[in-house]
Design a protein around this motif. Structure first.
Motif, PDB file in Angstrom:
ATOM      1  N   ILE A 259     -49.566   2.174  11.989  1.00 22.24           N
ATOM      2  CA  ILE A 259     -48.601   1.326  11.276  1.00 22.24           C
ATOM      3  C   ILE A 259     -47.277   1.265  12.039  1.00 22.24           C
ATOM      4  O   ILE A 259     -46.732   0.194  12.306  1.00 22.24           O
ATOM      5  CB  ILE A 259     -48.400   1.841   9.834  1.00 22.24           C
ATOM      6  N   LEU A 260     -46.768   2.463  12.439  1.00 19.55           N
ATOM      7  CA  LEU A 260     -45.454   2.501  13.104  1.00 19.55           C
ATOM      8  C   LEU A 260     -45.449   1.741  14.421  1.00 19.55           C
ATOM      9  O   LEU A 260     -44.453   1.138  14.800  1.00 19.55           O
ATOM     10  CB  LEU A 260     -45.045   3.952  13.363  1.00 19.55           C
ATOM     11  N   LYS A 261     -46.576   1.817  15.147  1.00 20.45           N
ATOM     12  CA  LYS A 261     -46.589   1.194  16.474  1.00 20.45           C
ATOM     13  C   LYS A 261     -47.314  -0.147  16.484  1.00 20.45           C
ATOM     14  O   LYS A 261     -47.574  -0.698  17.555  1.00 20.45           O
ATOM     15  CB  LYS A 261     -47.214   2.163  17.491  1.00 20.45           C
ATOM     16  N   LYS A 262     -47.632  -0.669  15.320  1.00 22.87           N
ATOM     17  CA  LYS A 262     -48.331  -1.964  15.256  1.00 22.87           C
ATOM     18  C   LYS A 262     -47.400  -3.054  15.805  1.00 22.87           C
ATOM     19  O   LYS A 262     -46.255  -3.186  15.354  1.00 22.87           O
ATOM     20  CB  LYS A 262     -48.718  -2.271  13.809  1.00 22.87           C
ATOM     21  N   PRO A 263     -47.866  -3.806  16.811  1.00 26.70           N
ATOM     22  CA  PRO A 263     -46.969  -4.803  17.413  1.00 26.70           C
ATOM     23  C   PRO A 263     -46.617  -5.977  16.487  1.00 26.70           C
ATOM     24  O   PRO A 263     -45.494  -6.417  16.436  1.00 26.70           O
ATOM     25  CB  PRO A 263     -47.739  -5.291  18.650  1.00 26.70           C
ATOM     26  N   GLY A 264     -47.569  -6.457  15.722  1.00 24.71           N
ATOM     27  CA  GLY A 264     -47.297  -7.662  14.913  1.00 24.71           C
ATOM     28  C   GLY A 264     -46.728  -7.330  13.546  1.00 24.71           C
ATOM     29  O   GLY A 264     -46.206  -6.241  13.308  1.00 24.71           O
ATOM     30  N   MET A 265     -46.812  -8.323  12.650  1.00 19.52           N
ATOM     31  CA  MET A 265     -46.305  -8.157  11.276  1.00 19.52           C
ATOM     32  C   MET A 265     -47.191  -7.173  10.508  1.00 19.52           C
ATOM     33  O   MET A 265     -48.405  -7.109  10.731  1.00 19.52           O
ATOM     34  CB  MET A 265     -46.366  -9.515  10.556  1.00 19.52           C
ATOM     35  N   LEU A 266     -46.615  -6.448   9.574  1.00 17.95           N
ATOM     36  CA  LEU A 266     -47.389  -5.532   8.738  1.00 17.95           C
ATOM     37  C   LEU A 266     -47.991  -6.304   7.565  1.00 17.95           C
ATOM     38  O   LEU A 266     -47.363  -7.223   7.041  1.00 17.95           O
ATOM     39  CB  LEU A 266     -46.492  -4.420   8.187  1.00 17.95           C
ATOM     40  N   SER A 267     -49.215  -5.885   7.168  1.00 16.07           N
ATOM     41  CA  SER A 267     -49.803  -6.494   5.969  1.00 16.07           C
ATOM     42  C   SER A 267     -49.094  -5.902   4.753  1.00 16.07           C
ATOM     43  O   SER A 267     -48.357  -4.912   4.864  1.00 16.07           O
ATOM     44  CB  SER A 267     -51.297  -6.178   5.904  1.00 16.07           C
ATOM     45  N   GLU A 268     -49.358  -6.480   3.599  1.00 14.72           N
ATOM     46  CA  GLU A 268     -48.757  -6.009   2.342  1.00 14.72           C
ATOM     47  C   GLU A 268     -49.025  -4.510   2.152  1.00 14.72           C
ATOM     48  O   GLU A 268     -48.113  -3.729   1.835  1.00 14.72           O
ATOM     49  CB  GLU A 268     -49.405  -6.841   1.210  1.00 14.72           C
ATOM     50  N   LYS A 269     -50.311  -4.144   2.399  1.00 12.09           N
ATOM     51  CA  LYS A 269     -50.724  -2.744   2.186  1.00 12.09           C
ATOM     52  C   LYS A 269     -50.019  -1.816   3.185  1.00 12.09           C
ATOM     53  O   LYS A 269     -49.526  -0.746   2.829  1.00 12.09           O
ATOM     54  CB  LYS A 269     -52.251  -2.660   2.382  1.00 12.09           C
ATOM     55  N   GLU A 270     -49.951  -2.286   4.442  1.00 14.76           N
ATOM     56  CA  GLU A 270     -49.302  -1.469   5.474  1.00 14.76           C
ATOM     57  C   GLU A 270     -47.810  -1.284   5.169  1.00 14.76           C
ATOM     58  O   GLU A 270     -47.242  -0.224   5.398  1.00 14.76           O
ATOM     59  CB  GLU A 270     -49.469  -2.128   6.851  1.00 14.76           C
ATOM     60  N   ARG A 271     -47.209  -2.355   4.637  1.00 23.75           N
ATOM     61  CA  ARG A 271     -45.781  -2.255   4.327  1.00 23.75           C
ATOM     62  C   ARG A 271     -45.534  -1.230   3.212  1.00 23.75           C
ATOM     63  O   ARG A 271     -44.569  -0.473   3.252  1.00 23.75           O
ATOM     64  CB  ARG A 271     -45.219  -3.631   3.941  1.00 23.75           C
ATOM     65  N   THR A 272     -46.446  -1.196   2.261  1.00 28.64           N
ATOM     66  CA  THR A 272     -46.307  -0.212   1.175  1.00 28.64           C
ATOM     67  C   THR A 272     -46.366   1.208   1.745  1.00 28.64           C
ATOM     68  O   THR A 272     -45.619   2.088   1.331  1.00 28.64           O
ATOM     69  CB  THR A 272     -47.436  -0.412   0.128  1.00 28.64           C
ATOM     70  N   VAL A 273     -47.274   1.415   2.719  1.00 26.67           N
ATOM     71  CA  VAL A 273     -47.373   2.754   3.347  1.00 26.67           C
ATOM     72  C   VAL A 273     -46.075   3.050   4.103  1.00 26.67           C
ATOM     73  O   VAL A 273     -45.502   4.137   3.977  1.00 26.67           O
ATOM     74  CB  VAL A 273     -48.598   2.822   4.305  1.00 26.67           C
ATOM     75  N   MET A 274     -45.613   2.065   4.861  1.00 24.79           N
ATOM     76  CA  MET A 274     -44.393   2.227   5.651  1.00 24.79           C
ATOM     77  C   MET A 274     -43.209   2.618   4.754  1.00 24.79           C
ATOM     78  O   MET A 274     -42.391   3.473   5.104  1.00 24.79           O
ATOM     79  CB  MET A 274     -44.096   0.900   6.367  1.00 24.79           C
ATOM     80  N   GLU A 275     -43.147   1.990   3.594  1.00 27.32           N
ATOM     81  CA  GLU A 275     -42.018   2.248   2.686  1.00 27.32           C
ATOM     82  C   GLU A 275     -42.000   3.679   2.170  1.00 27.32           C
ATOM     83  O   GLU A 275     -40.986   4.157   1.656  1.00 27.32           O
ATOM     84  CB  GLU A 275     -42.045   1.237   1.533  1.00 27.32           C
ATOM     85  N   LYS A 276     -43.139   4.336   2.317  1.00 29.76           N
ATOM     86  CA  LYS A 276     -43.234   5.742   1.869  1.00 29.76           C
ATOM     87  C   LYS A 276     -42.342   6.659   2.700  1.00 29.76           C
ATOM     88  O   LYS A 276     -42.130   7.820   2.342  1.00 29.76           O
ATOM     89  CB  LYS A 276     -44.686   6.237   1.969  1.00 29.76           C
ATOM     90  N   HIS A 277     -41.817   6.170   3.854  1.00 23.85           N
ATOM     91  CA  HIS A 277     -41.034   7.077   4.706  1.00 23.85           C
ATOM     92  C   HIS A 277     -39.788   7.595   3.981  1.00 23.85           C
ATOM     93  O   HIS A 277     -39.300   8.674   4.286  1.00 23.85           O
ATOM     94  CB  HIS A 277     -40.692   6.439   6.063  1.00 23.85           C
ATOM     95  N   CYS A 278     -39.328   6.854   2.977  1.00 24.37           N
ATOM     96  CA  CYS A 278     -38.140   7.321   2.231  1.00 24.37           C
ATOM     97  C   CYS A 278     -38.494   8.563   1.409  1.00 24.37           C
ATOM     98  O   CYS A 278     -37.771   9.565   1.445  1.00 24.37           O
ATOM     99  CB  CYS A 278     -37.647   6.221   1.295  1.00 24.37           C
ATOM    100  N   GLU A 279     -39.629   8.487   0.692  1.00 18.98           N
ATOM    101  CA  GLU A 279     -40.021   9.636  -0.135  1.00 18.98           C
ATOM    102  C   GLU A 279     -40.441  10.827   0.724  1.00 18.98           C
ATOM    103  O   GLU A 279     -40.143  11.970   0.398  1.00 18.98           O
ATOM    104  CB  GLU A 279     -41.161   9.246  -1.086  1.00 18.98           C
ATOM    105  N   ILE A 280     -41.100  10.525   1.857  1.00 17.95           N
ATOM    106  CA  ILE A 280     -41.502  11.636   2.748  1.00 17.95           C
ATOM    107  C   ILE A 280     -40.242  12.337   3.279  1.00 17.95           C
ATOM    108  O   ILE A 280     -40.160  13.563   3.314  1.00 17.95           O
ATOM    109  CB  ILE A 280     -42.401  11.133   3.898  1.00 17.95           C
ATOM    110  N   GLY A 281     -39.250  11.540   3.666  1.00 19.65           N
ATOM    111  CA  GLY A 281     -37.983  12.110   4.146  1.00 19.65           C
ATOM    112  C   GLY A 281     -37.366  13.016   3.092  1.00 19.65           C
ATOM    113  O   GLY A 281     -36.891  14.118   3.392  1.00 19.65           O
ATOM    114  N   ALA A 282     -37.388  12.538   1.838  1.00 22.91           N
ATOM    115  CA  ALA A 282     -36.809  13.342   0.748  1.00 22.91           C
ATOM    116  C   ALA A 282     -37.599  14.637   0.573  1.00 22.91           C
ATOM    117  O   ALA A 282     -37.030  15.684   0.279  1.00 22.91           O
ATOM    118  CB  ALA A 282     -36.809  12.529  -0.535  1.00 22.91           C
ATOM    119  N   GLN A 283     -38.929  14.561   0.794  1.00 26.34           N
ATOM    120  CA  GLN A 283     -39.739  15.788   0.665  1.00 26.34           C
ATOM    121  C   GLN A 283     -39.403  16.777   1.777  1.00 26.34           C
ATOM    122  O   GLN A 283     -39.296  17.973   1.542  1.00 26.34           O
ATOM    123  CB  GLN A 283     -41.229  15.451   0.735  1.00 26.34           C
ATOM    124  N   VAL A 284     -39.222  16.245   3.004  1.00 24.52           N
ATOM    125  CA  VAL A 284     -38.882  17.124   4.135  1.00 24.52           C
ATOM    126  C   VAL A 284     -37.583  17.873   3.820  1.00 24.52           C
ATOM    127  O   VAL A 284     -37.415  19.036   4.166  1.00 24.52           O
ATOM    128  CB  VAL A 284     -38.709  16.286   5.436  1.00 24.52           C
TER     129      VAL A 284
END
Ligand SMILES: [Fe+2]
Ligand SMILES: [Fe+2]
Length: 388
Positions: A259-284
């Motif tokens: 997902i992070l290194k995907k060259p083109g646009m993210l799909s809806e599902k991929e974007r939802t995964v990507m958005e998880k970086h905020c919660e993962i950061g908070a967990q760290v």
């Protein structure tokens, strides 16, 4: 109670200045503070601070009241000079001795060092007296150099630095060196966390997070100055913000490469995964034991929330979004617009400004608009001091 003499007040200020230094964790904020306080108690018009980096001295920060009072800017330029006895700062770094020069234009020919007047020429400034102090740690290693320029009388006349300033400076420089060593260690640890993020997302470089941290502080300072924040609170908040903002995307370590290194646009599902970086950061950063942990967590979790409630992950709106996350969001987006991406070149300043103005209508805190605009030139200087 006995009235304090000016000498008592002076001593009190030096002791308080030392106490502030030991509480600062960020290296840039610390260097700035070391210089501000040392200039205050020596009544110096200008000054610079350097850190030792291998065989060179790295020029980190400079202040000059005369130049600022003319409405000129002091550039954020970073440069290095060799550690050799040929320059005054180099001499102090290589010998560990204090150098107190009454008039740099009367340095005897036999002295190993000489005065380089190129800065004076560019800035149309006249350096006269210079007190240069080594910052020596407890292993007796020089970790930096503090240079104070042009001591002043009450009538603002440039005079030599009194010899008692050498002693006070030495005491203060020792405290500064100890704080500096600790701050260097903290920066190294932070940069290691950033490096791990960079392995996953090549956009999250050390220079990007340094820029975002510095932009955030510039915007915060402007806001704090306009809102009568006490000096003490401002120093502590800007220190923590500088470091906490650097970790805004630390949660990207938990997002897969596909997902992070995907060259083109993210799909809806991929974007939802990507958005998880905020919660993962908070967990760290979830074990909040200090004001720093708390601010870093607030920023990691909320830097994609929007003022109108259209952001993620929790669709917070307005003042529900922690203040420092609102500031960091402006800094992060500004940097993305100014930077090269796989899909775009860096935007020119006018286009960046136009887009930011639009985003202040719904995405960013509207109260911060005036501070972003007033700092625009300063942000551009920060940008050029951390190039890719
Ligand atoms: Fe992010
Ligand atoms: Fe970022």
């Amino acid at each position: 109670m006995k009235r304090k003499s000016p000498d008592d007040e002076f001593l009190e200020r030096i002791l308080a200045a030392g106490a502030i230094l030991v509480n600062i964790g960020d290296i840039d904020i610390l260097l700035e503070q070391i210089l501000t306080e040392a200039r205050f108690f020596t009544n110096a018009d200008a000054g610079s601070v350097y850190t030792v980096e291998g065989s060179v001295l790295s020029f980190c920060h400079s202040q000059n009241e005369t130049i600022v009072s003319r409405g000129q800017r002091i550039p954020y330029t970073r440069f290095t000079i060799p550690i050799s006895t040929a320059s005054m700062a180099g001499y102090v770094a290589s010998t560990g001795k204090i150098l107190n020069i009454d008039n740099v234009r009367e340095i005897p020919d036999e002295a190993p060092y000489s005065f380089d007047d190129s800065y004076d020429k560019i800035a149309k400034y006249r350096t006269k007296s210079v007190l240069t102090l080594p910052l020596i740690n407890n292993r007796q290693t020089v970790v930096g150099v503090l240079q104070l320029i042009n001591a002043r009388t009450h009538q603002r006349e440039f005079v030599p630095f009194q010899s008692k300033m050498e002693l006070l400076g030495k005491y203060y420089a020792t405290l500064g060196a100890l704080a500096l060593e600790r701050a260097m260690m903290t920066r190294t640890l932070l940069m290691r966390m950033v490096k791990m993020t960079e392995f996953r997302d090549p956009k999250e470089t050390g220079q990007h997070v340094n820029r975002v941290g510095s932009y955030a502080v510039a915007i915060y300072d402007s806001w704090a100055n306009a809102n009568n924040v006490s000096d003490k609170d401002q120093i502590l908040n800007r220190d923590i913000l500088r470091m906490a903002a650097m970790l805004h995307d630390v949660g990207k370590t938990g997002i897969s490469d596909s997902i992070l290194k995907k060259p083109g646009m993210l799909s809806e599902k991929e974007r939802t995964v990507m958005e998880k970086h905020c919660e993962i950061g908070a967990q760290v950063l979830h074990n909040c034991e200090s004001t720093f942990d708390e601010m870093a967590r607030d920023i990691a979790l909320n830097h994609h929330e929007n003022w109108d409630g259209s952001g993620y992950p929790n669709q917070l709106a307005g003042e529900e979004i922690p203040f420092m996350a609102r500031i960091t969001s402006i800094a992060d987006v500004f940097d993305a617009l100014c930077s090269r991406r796989a899909y775009k070149s860096p935007w020119p300043d006018e286009k960046v400004l136009e887009e930011m103005e639009k985003l202040f209508l719904n995405k960013f805190d509207p109260e911060l608009r005036v501070h972003f605009i007033s700092q625009f030139e300063a942000l551009k200087e920060i940008r050029s001091s951390y190039p890719e």
